[in-house]
Design an enzyme around this catalytic site. Structure first.
Site, PDB file in Angstrom:
ATOM      1  N   SER A  11      -8.609  11.961  44.927  1.00 37.31           N
ATOM      2  CA  SER A  11      -8.687  12.477  43.561  1.00 37.31           C
ATOM      3  C   SER A  11     -10.081  12.192  43.011  1.00 37.31           C
ATOM      4  O   SER A  11     -10.898  11.535  43.669  1.00 37.31           O
ATOM      5  CB  SER A  11      -7.619  11.814  42.690  1.00 37.31           C
ATOM      6  OG  SER A  11      -6.341  12.243  43.104  1.00 37.31           O
TER       7      SER A  11
ATOM      8  N   SER B 198     -34.256  22.018   7.993  1.00 38.86           N
ATOM      9  CA  SER B 198     -35.580  22.041   7.369  1.00 38.86           C
ATOM     10  C   SER B 198     -36.279  23.359   7.569  1.00 38.86           C
ATOM     11  O   SER B 198     -37.021  23.788   6.690  1.00 38.86           O
ATOM     12  CB  SER B 198     -36.497  20.965   7.946  1.00 38.86           C
ATOM     13  OG  SER B 198     -35.814  19.869   8.316  1.00 38.86           O
TER      14      SER B 198
ATOM     15  N   HIS C 163     -11.980  14.792  41.976  1.00 41.01           N
ATOM     16  CA  HIS C 163     -12.720  16.050  42.136  1.00 41.01           C
ATOM     17  C   HIS C 163     -12.161  17.155  41.249  1.00 41.01           C
ATOM     18  O   HIS C 163     -12.394  18.331  41.496  1.00 41.01           O
ATOM     19  CB  HIS C 163     -12.671  16.506  43.588  1.00 41.01           C
ATOM     20  CG  HIS C 163     -13.177  15.495  44.548  1.00 41.01           C
ATOM     21  ND1 HIS C 163     -14.429  14.958  44.443  1.00 41.01           N
ATOM     22  CD2 HIS C 163     -12.591  14.898  45.613  1.00 41.01           C
ATOM     23  CE1 HIS C 163     -14.610  14.080  45.423  1.00 41.01           C
ATOM     24  NE2 HIS C 163     -13.502  14.012  46.138  1.00 41.01           N
TER      25      HIS C 163
ATOM     26  N   LYS D 243     -11.436  19.195  53.778  1.00 44.41           N
ATOM     27  CA  LYS D 243     -12.876  18.922  53.684  1.00 44.41           C
ATOM     28  C   LYS D 243     -13.236  17.895  54.755  1.00 44.41           C
ATOM     29  O   LYS D 243     -12.477  16.958  55.015  1.00 44.41           O
ATOM     30  CB  LYS D 243     -13.238  18.383  52.300  1.00 44.41           C
ATOM     31  CG  LYS D 243     -12.999  19.416  51.192  1.00 44.41           C
ATOM     32  CD  LYS D 243     -13.611  19.021  49.868  1.00 44.41           C
ATOM     33  CE  LYS D 243     -13.036  17.776  49.233  1.00 44.41           C
ATOM     34  NZ  LYS D 243     -11.591  17.665  49.206  1.00 44.41           N
TER      35      LYS D 243
ATOM     36  N   HIS E 216     -18.447  11.835  46.491  1.00 45.64           N
ATOM     37  CA  HIS E 216     -17.695  10.594  46.297  1.00 45.64           C
ATOM     38  C   HIS E 216     -18.576   9.538  45.678  1.00 45.64           C
ATOM     39  O   HIS E 216     -18.376   8.344  45.887  1.00 45.64           O
ATOM     40  CB  HIS E 216     -17.128  10.105  47.625  1.00 45.64           C
ATOM     41  CG  HIS E 216     -16.201  11.106  48.227  1.00 45.64           C
ATOM     42  ND1 HIS E 216     -16.482  11.781  49.392  1.00 45.64           N
ATOM     43  CD2 HIS E 216     -15.024  11.575  47.792  1.00 45.64           C
ATOM     44  CE1 HIS E 216     -15.494  12.623  49.645  1.00 45.64           C
ATOM     45  NE2 HIS E 216     -14.602  12.517  48.687  1.00 45.64           N
TER      46      HIS E 216
ATOM     47  N   ASP F 160     -29.597  13.811  13.532  1.00 44.85           N
ATOM     48  CA  ASP F 160     -29.446  14.099  14.951  1.00 44.85           C
ATOM     49  C   ASP F 160     -30.748  13.929  15.716  1.00 44.85           C
ATOM     50  O   ASP F 160     -30.835  14.264  16.881  1.00 44.85           O
ATOM     51  CB  ASP F 160     -28.927  15.527  15.137  1.00 44.85           C
ATOM     52  CG  ASP F 160     -29.835  16.538  14.472  1.00 44.85           C
ATOM     53  OD1 ASP F 160     -30.736  16.126  13.724  1.00 44.85           O
ATOM     54  OD2 ASP F 160     -29.644  17.746  14.694  1.00 44.85           O
ATOM     55  N   GLY F 161     -31.764  13.399  15.052  1.00 45.42           N
ATOM     56  CA  GLY F 161     -32.968  13.015  15.781  1.00 45.42           C
ATOM     57  C   GLY F 161     -33.919  14.139  16.104  1.00 45.42           C
ATOM     58  O   GLY F 161     -34.829  13.958  16.912  1.00 45.42           O
TER      59      GLY F 161
HETATM   60  P1  ADP Z   1     -30.554  19.281  10.834  1.00 37.67           P
HETATM   61  O1  ADP Z   1     -30.920  18.567  12.084  1.00 37.67           O
HETATM   62  O2  ADP Z   1     -29.364  18.708  10.150  1.00 37.67           O
HETATM   63  O3  ADP Z   1     -30.446  20.768  10.961  1.00 37.67           O
HETATM   64  P2  ADP Z   1     -33.258  18.660   9.998  1.00 37.67           P
HETATM   65  O4  ADP Z   1     -33.393  17.546  10.981  1.00 37.67           O
HETATM   66  O5  ADP Z   1     -34.049  19.895  10.238  1.00 37.67           O
HETATM   67  O6  ADP Z   1     -31.734  19.032   9.768  1.00 37.67           O
HETATM   68  O7  ADP Z   1     -33.632  18.149   8.561  1.00 37.67           O
HETATM   69  C1  ADP Z   1     -33.027  17.016   8.012  1.00 37.67           C
HETATM   70  C2  ADP Z   1     -33.514  16.878   6.590  1.00 37.67           C
HETATM   71  O8  ADP Z   1     -33.226  18.041   5.860  1.00 37.67           O
HETATM   72  C3  ADP Z   1     -32.820  15.775   5.845  1.00 37.67           C
HETATM   73  O9  ADP Z   1     -33.445  14.545   6.067  1.00 37.67           O
HETATM   74  C4  ADP Z   1     -32.945  16.232   4.396  1.00 37.67           C
HETATM   75  O10 ADP Z   1     -34.149  15.797   3.813  1.00 37.67           O
HETATM   76  C5  ADP Z   1     -33.045  17.714   4.502  1.00 37.67           C
HETATM   77  N1  ADP Z   1     -31.825  18.348   4.014  1.00 37.67           N
HETATM   78  C6  ADP Z   1     -30.637  18.388   4.621  1.00 37.67           C
HETATM   79  N2  ADP Z   1     -29.760  19.101   3.865  1.00 37.67           N
HETATM   80  C7  ADP Z   1     -30.442  19.524   2.776  1.00 37.67           C
HETATM   81  C8  ADP Z   1     -30.111  20.302   1.625  1.00 37.67           C
HETATM   82  N3  ADP Z   1     -28.897  20.792   1.454  1.00 37.67           N
HETATM   83  N4  ADP Z   1     -31.069  20.515   0.714  1.00 37.67           N
HETATM   84  C9  ADP Z   1     -32.298  20.016   0.874  1.00 37.67           C
HETATM   85  N5  ADP Z   1     -32.672  19.287   1.939  1.00 37.67           N
HETATM   86  C10 ADP Z   1     -31.757  19.043   2.868  1.00 37.67           C
HETATM   87 MG    MG Z   2     -32.004  16.756  12.231  1.00 34.79          MG
END
Ligand code: ADP
Ligand code: MG
Length: 566
Positions: free
Chosen positions: A57, A436, A59, A107, A221, A391-392
């Site tokens: 198992s 943004s 796989h 296999k 494996h 989300d970075g």
């Molecule tokens: P995401 O990854 O959520 O699409 P970004 O990483 O491009 O967004 O941008 C994040 C930034 O956008 C936040 O730190 C904040 O300053 C700004 N932001 C998020 N929502 C809004 C909103 N409704 N109005 C104005 N600025 C916002």
């Molecule tokens: Mg973001």
């Protein structure tokens, strides 16, 4: 180890229980780790050859997912990565074996060969006709005396499909076995691992790979591969693997083939689609005619990230068997031919030409350049901030936009302010992405309208434009001051400019200071807008990354405009 299991000793039984409860048409042979078609009686009396496969198992969806009309009659499930016992195989043969006989699809692994082979001997002695086909499709291993021979990997699923269709069509045991051997002899496969996998009972990964390392030709494996290498772009990786398979199988221009692109378990679907596209490209580069292509998780190695590619030369009869319908849950539903279309690209309609009305402003290009360079310089810091509460992607997104602006910087020299701002808006819209991207694009559009209509100049015009941009952003994003967004830096800056006198240096310094304070103050606010709003109070203590980004470009622009006397 983090796994959704109850007990390491119970994973296989719990999995079988879940499959039988949740997948239509499956049943378990009581007391055995054997999954069979629920309509077994009908199969036995139909005079059709029965198909049994199985192995260790881990796989999944192999092999229980291939149990169904038109594919396997039974699947024998060993412990994780461990061959099932002779007796388990024997009980499967006995359960499904009618006068038409049983084909075992195995296999090539020592344990499987021994246990399936011995069970076949015993069943034959009991009067059940049994044939066995060994699949050894892994082309990463040279055939030779130095190893146990080639392993069976994902190409096995194509053997199941063809043999299953042949059995359903009423072919004899000898004929079904001959077809299965033909596919087994023709198919070649090879895998690439990005990570190892974790066997529940072991509790730790089977080997370790550095962040930038991959493993070529690994086994299913969790065994290490034949060669370790640096991570490369998907195109280079897939083409290396495809070339190896095509060479090994002697595939040449004009040959008709099918491709199976297999997820080793933990590869995101997005990456699988990229791999599939590259596989199609590699086949095209060799001049092969790709008749069918399937992408998905067919034969995995637990939670290993990576893929394997299988290629099989086909003719019309083989294609017919591959296209024949099956009810097996893990075979792609589409029973209609899915030929590989060349990628279709249609011309996009260009943007409306930007007007170039207005006198060029000599300070515009230095200001834009300074803002873009500052965002690029601060990419890592903004990314780290967005990682803490979002989300970075913010640093990366803004830097990508800034690079695009710099790449076309000369275009701005001849433009008046409104046209330049509209062009900036379009570039940001197309390159920044995320929240943004849209918000900055709308802000720049509104600033362009102000530049078009306002009679103001210098600090007054800049303040008016910034206030209008903030207003547009607030409306589109439905955010207000204190919501912990970029507005908490933008609005104070606009207000400071409006309240400042005509001295550019002092006005810009005041705007930057107000934005800096506003951004810093967001660290004390729980978010109500954007991604960080999902964190609630957990965002407190971190400043809003979007507000910090405003300070970055505003300070850069302020420096240029302040010093040169806007
Ligand atoms: P995401 O990854 O959520 O699409 P970004 O990483 O491009 O967004 O941008 C994040 C930034 O956008 C936040 O730190 C904040 O300053 C700004 N932001 C998020 N929502 C809004 C909103 N409704 N109005 C104005 N600025 C916002
Ligand atoms: Mg973001």
């Amino acid at each position: 180890m983090k796994k959704l299991i109850n007990d390491v000793g119970a994973v296989v039984d719990d999995m079988i229980d879940g499959l039988v409860r949740s997948v239509d048409g499956l049943a378990r042979i009581e007391g055995e780790r054997v999954i069979v078609r629920r309509d077994l009686d009908a199969v036995r009396s139909s005079g059709q050859v029965a198909l049994v496969s199985g192995g260790g198992s881990g796989h999944e969806p192999a092999h229980a997912g291939y149990v169904g009309a038109g594919m396997l009659t039974a699947a024998v499930c060993g412990d994780v990565f461990t061959s099932p016992s002779t007796d388990a195989v024997l009980s499967a043969i006995r359960a499904v074996g009618g006068p038409a006989g049983v084909l075992l699809i195995v296999k090539s692994y020592t344990g499987d060969r021994l246990n399936f082979g011995l069970a076949a001997e015993i069943a034959r002695a009991e009067g059940i006709p049994v044939e066995m086909v060994i699949v050894a499709d892994d082309v990463s291993l040279a055939t030779g005396a130095s190893n146990a021979g080639r392993r069976g990997i994902a190409g096995t699923v194509l053997v199941h499909k063809v043999a299953g269709a042949a059995a359903a069509a009423g072919l004899s045991l000898g004929e079904v076995a001959a077809l299965a051997r033909r596919v087994s002899a023709g198919v070649g496969s090879m895998g690439v691992g990005l990570t190892a996998c974790t066997v529940p009972a072991a509790g730790r990964p089977s080997f370790s790979l550095a962040d930038d390392e991959i493993e070529f030709g690994l086994g299913i494996h969790g065994e290490a591969g034949v060669r370790r290498d640096r991570l490369q772009p998907a195109g280079a990786l897939v083409s290396t693997v495809a070339e190896r398979i095509f060479d090994d199988r002697g595939l040449a221009a004009g040959d008709r083939v099918v491709l199976l692109v297999n997820n080793l378990g933990a590869t995101p679907s997005m990456e699988m689609a990229i791999v599939a596209g590259e596989a199609a490209r590699a086949a095209e580069a060799r001049g092969l005619r790709v008749e069918r292509m399937w992408t998905g998780a067919f034969l995995t190695a637990l939670d290993m990230a990576g893929f394997s590619l299988s290629a099989l030369a086909v003719d019309d009869p083989l294609l017919g068997h591959l296209d024949a319908p099956t009810t097996a849950s893990a075979w792609p539903v589409s029973t209609a031919p899915v030929s590989v279309a060349p990628s279709v690209a249609m011309a996009a309609r260009p943007d409306e030409a930007l007007d170039s009305a207005g006198e060029p402003d000599p300070r515009l290009v230095p200001a834009i350049e300074a803002a873009a360079r500052a965002l690029i310089a601060d990419e890592a810091r903004l990314t780290a901030l967005d990682q803490a509460v979002g989300d970075g992607d913010l640093g990366l997104n803004l830097a990508r936009g800034a690079e695009a602006i710099l790449a076309g910087i000369d275009d701005y020299r001849a433009l008046g302010r409104p046209a330049a701002l509209r062009r900036l808006s379009a570039v940001v819209r197309k390159t920044v992405g995320g929240t943004s991207g849209a918000l900055y694009a709308v802000g720049l559009m509104r600033a362009a309208a102000v530049a078009d209509q306002s009679a103001g100049e210098g600090v007054a015009l800049w303040g008016e434009a910034l206030a209008a941009a903030a207003d547009a952003i607030s409306r589109l994003g439905d955010a207000r001051p204190g919501d912990r967004t970029m507005l908490d830096a933008l609005l104070p800056a606009a207000e400071a400019l409006a309240a400042a006198g005509d001295d550019p240096r002092a006005a810009h310094a005041a705007a930057v200071e107000a934005a800096t304070h506003g951004a810093a103050a967001t660290a004390a606010i729980a978010s109500r807008r954007g991604r960080s709003s999902y964190l609630g109070d957990r965002a407190v203590g971190h400043p809003d990354p979007g507000a910090e980004a405003v300070v970055v470009w505003l300070a850069a622009i302020g420096k240029v405009l302040g010093e040169e006397g806007a």
